[in-house]
Design a protein around this motif. Structure first.
Motif, PDB file in Angstrom:
ATOM      1  N   MET A   1       0.845  -1.163   0.000  1.00  0.00           N
ATOM      2  CA  MET A   1       0.000   0.000   0.000  1.00  0.00           C
ATOM      3  C   MET A   1       0.895   1.232   0.000  1.00  0.00           C
ATOM      4  O   MET A   1       1.884   1.279   0.682  1.00  0.00           O
ATOM      5  N   LEU A   2       0.523   2.233  -0.757  1.00  0.00           N
ATOM      6  CA  LEU A   2       1.249   3.501  -0.801  1.00  0.00           C
ATOM      7  C   LEU A   2       0.354   4.562  -0.189  1.00  0.00           C
ATOM      8  O   LEU A   2      -0.840   4.595  -0.437  1.00  0.00           O
ATOM      9  N   VAL A   3       0.927   5.402   0.610  1.00  0.00           N
ATOM     10  CA  VAL A   3       0.163   6.479   1.236  1.00  0.00           C
ATOM     11  C   VAL A   3       0.731   7.802   0.765  1.00  0.00           C
ATOM     12  O   VAL A   3       1.923   8.035   0.847  1.00  0.00           O
ATOM     13  N   ALA A   4      -0.140   8.650   0.255  1.00  0.00           N
ATOM     14  CA  ALA A   4       0.271  10.003  -0.112  1.00  0.00           C
ATOM     15  C   ALA A   4      -0.306  10.931   0.931  1.00  0.00           C
ATOM     16  O   ALA A   4      -1.461  10.804   1.311  1.00  0.00           O
ATOM     17  N   ALA A   5       0.493  11.818   1.399  1.00  0.00           N
ATOM     18  CA  ALA A   5       0.017  12.735   2.441  1.00  0.00           C
ATOM     19  C   ALA A   5       0.268  14.162   2.008  1.00  0.00           C
ATOM     20  O   ALA A   5       1.280  14.459   1.405  1.00  0.00           O
ATOM     21  N   GLN A   6      -0.668  15.019   2.300  1.00  0.00           N
ATOM     22  CA  GLN A   6      -0.489  16.442   2.067  1.00  0.00           C
ATOM     23  C   GLN A   6      -0.429  17.117   3.418  1.00  0.00           C
ATOM     24  O   GLN A   6      -1.245  16.849   4.286  1.00  0.00           O
ATOM     25  N   VAL A   7       0.539  17.984   3.575  1.00  0.00           N
ATOM     26  CA  VAL A   7       0.700  18.705   4.827  1.00  0.00           C
ATOM     27  C   VAL A   7       0.465  20.178   4.553  1.00  0.00           C
ATOM     28  O   VAL A   7       1.113  20.756   3.697  1.00  0.00           O
ATOM     29  N   ALA A   8      -0.470  20.765   5.269  1.00  0.00           N
ATOM     30  CA  ALA A   8      -0.747  22.183   5.117  1.00  0.00           C
ATOM     31  C   ALA A   8      -0.406  22.871   6.434  1.00  0.00           C
ATOM     32  O   ALA A   8      -0.757  22.394   7.498  1.00  0.00           O
ATOM     33  N   VAL A   9       0.300  23.972   6.340  1.00  0.00           N
ATOM     34  CA  VAL A   9       0.694  24.712   7.538  1.00  0.00           C
ATOM     35  C   VAL A   9       0.158  26.130   7.405  1.00  0.00           C
ATOM     36  O   VAL A   9       0.379  26.783   6.396  1.00  0.00           O
ATOM     37  N   ALA A  10      -0.552  26.611   8.426  1.00  0.00           N
ATOM     38  CA  ALA A  10      -1.096  27.970   8.390  1.00  0.00           C
ATOM     39  C   ALA A  10      -1.009  28.587   9.777  1.00  0.00           C
ATOM     40  O   ALA A  10      -1.155  27.900  10.775  1.00  0.00           O
ATOM     41  N   ARG A  11      -0.768  29.858   9.852  1.00  0.00           N
ATOM     42  CA  ARG A  11      -0.658  30.569  11.125  1.00  0.00           C
ATOM     43  C   ARG A  11      -2.008  30.562  11.827  1.00  0.00           C
ATOM     44  O   ARG A  11      -3.038  30.793  11.209  1.00  0.00           O
ATOM     45  N   TRP A  56       1.769   1.116   7.449  1.00  0.00           N
ATOM     46  CA  TRP A  56       1.346  -0.171   7.973  1.00  0.00           C
ATOM     47  C   TRP A  56      -0.049  -0.524   7.478  1.00  0.00           C
ATOM     48  O   TRP A  56      -0.802   0.333   7.031  1.00  0.00           O
ATOM     49  N   THR A  57      -0.401  -1.817   7.552  1.00  0.00           N
ATOM     50  CA  THR A  57      -1.720  -2.275   7.141  1.00  0.00           C
ATOM     51  C   THR A  57      -2.224  -3.321   8.126  1.00  0.00           C
ATOM     52  O   THR A  57      -1.442  -4.130   8.645  1.00  0.00           O
ATOM     53  N   LEU A  58      -3.513  -3.315   8.352  1.00  0.00           N
ATOM     54  CA  LEU A  58      -4.144  -4.323   9.186  1.00  0.00           C
ATOM     55  C   LEU A  58      -4.220  -5.603   8.367  1.00  0.00           C
ATOM     56  O   LEU A  58      -4.862  -5.648   7.322  1.00  0.00           O
ATOM     57  N   GLU A  59      -3.536  -6.651   8.813  1.00  0.00           N
ATOM     58  CA  GLU A  59      -3.476  -7.911   8.070  1.00  0.00           C
ATOM     59  C   GLU A  59      -4.555  -8.892   8.483  1.00  0.00           C
ATOM     60  O   GLU A  59      -5.083  -9.615   7.656  1.00  0.00           O
ATOM     61  N   SER A  60      -4.871  -8.966   9.792  1.00  0.00           N
ATOM     62  CA  SER A  60      -5.870  -9.931  10.245  1.00  0.00           C
ATOM     63  C   SER A  60      -6.493  -9.486  11.555  1.00  0.00           C
ATOM     64  O   SER A  60      -5.921  -8.676  12.285  1.00  0.00           O
ATOM     65  N   GLY A  61      -7.679 -10.020  11.814  1.00  0.00           N
ATOM     66  CA  GLY A  61      -8.362  -9.753  13.067  1.00  0.00           C
ATOM     67  C   GLY A  61      -9.404  -8.668  12.971  1.00  0.00           C
ATOM     68  O   GLY A  61      -9.532  -8.000  11.949  1.00  0.00           O
ATOM     69  N   GLY A  67      -7.153   5.108   7.410  1.00  0.00           N
ATOM     70  CA  GLY A  67      -5.956   5.848   7.032  1.00  0.00           C
ATOM     71  C   GLY A  67      -4.761   5.347   7.816  1.00  0.00           C
ATOM     72  O   GLY A  67      -4.542   4.140   7.915  1.00  0.00           O
ATOM     73  N   PRO A  68      -4.001   6.263   8.430  1.00  0.00           N
ATOM     74  CA  PRO A  68      -2.800   5.852   9.151  1.00  0.00           C
ATOM     75  C   PRO A  68      -3.070   5.400  10.593  1.00  0.00           C
ATOM     76  O   PRO A  68      -2.143   5.140  11.342  1.00  0.00           O
ATOM     77  N   CYS A  69      -4.345   5.304  10.981  1.00  0.00           N
ATOM     78  CA  CYS A  69      -4.688   4.943  12.365  1.00  0.00           C
ATOM     79  C   CYS A  69      -5.326   3.556  12.435  1.00  0.00           C
ATOM     80  O   CYS A  69      -6.124   3.186  11.583  1.00  0.00           O
ATOM     81  N   ILE A  87      -0.835  -6.446  12.603  1.00  0.00           N
ATOM     82  CA  ILE A  87      -0.590  -5.258  11.779  1.00  0.00           C
ATOM     83  C   ILE A  87       0.746  -5.457  11.082  1.00  0.00           C
ATOM     84  O   ILE A  87       1.769  -5.682  11.738  1.00  0.00           O
ATOM     85  N   ASP A  88       0.739  -5.388   9.752  1.00  0.00           N
ATOM     86  CA  ASP A  88       1.972  -5.533   8.982  1.00  0.00           C
ATOM     87  C   ASP A  88       2.690  -4.194   8.907  1.00  0.00           C
ATOM     88  O   ASP A  88       2.084  -3.170   8.576  1.00  0.00           O
ATOM     89  N   VAL A  89       3.969  -4.209   9.231  1.00  0.00           N
ATOM     90  CA  VAL A  89       4.801  -3.009   9.156  1.00  0.00           C
ATOM     91  C   VAL A  89       5.853  -3.274   8.077  1.00  0.00           C
ATOM     92  O   VAL A  89       6.715  -4.131   8.256  1.00  0.00           O
TER      93      VAL A  89
END
Length: 170
Positions: A1-11, A56-61, A67-69, A87-89
């Protein structure tokens, strides 16, 4: 699995509002989750970065992944007896675990990360996983469980070079 993340920073007030939108894409799912955090002391604003990371990905159970949680079964309600998850790492993960919540039967129900068992209120905060993570509950007491996230660290760029006054050399 590939994860693309966008990070936005604002005051935002005295700190900086940081938004992470991670998209987990596989042949089975497309999910997105938005997380925000106020980071004190950062001065950069209005930037956006795109990055890719092994995730990481949930493999079983019966655990749940969004997402990333990943969370224990039935979280935030009590998990059941005799439950287990894996959980597969993938190799190369450099992100540390962020613990959103952690409450298991102390000494009996364990989340195993890097060969160390975590139970009770002691979760794996700040640990970088290097191999599969497993969860197991025993046959008696149940608790609300856990929710952990694997989120890329946000490192602010270095400050711009300061202006040098040629008259005094500073």
């Amino acid at each position: 699995m590939l994860v693309a993340a966008q990070v936005a920073v604002a005051r935002h007030g005295m700190g900086v509002l940081v938004g992470i939108c991670a998209y987990a894409v596989s042949t089975r799912m497309v999910q997105a989750e938005l997380m925000t955090k106020v980071v004190e002391g950062m001065t950069q604003k209005g930037t956006m970065t795109t990055m890719a990371a092994a995730m990481w990905t949930l493999e079983s159970g019966p655990c749940t992944q969004v997402g990333p949680c990943i969370s224990s079964p039935n979280f935030p309600e009590n998990y059941g007896n005799h439950e287990s998850c894996e959980i597969d790492v993938p190799p190369g993960v450099t992100e540390a675990i962020s613990v959103v919540a952690f409450d298991t039967e102390d000494g009996y129900d364990y989340l195993w990360v890097n060969g160390h068992g975590y139970s009770g209120a002691d979760g794996p905060a700040g640990v970088t996983p290097t191999s599969s993570i497993t969860w197991s509950s025993d046959s008696s007491v149940t608790k609300s469980g856990w929710k952990i996230c694997l989120v890329p660290m946000i490192v602010p760029p270095p400050p711009p070079p300061s202006a040098v006054d040629p008259a005094d050399g500073s």
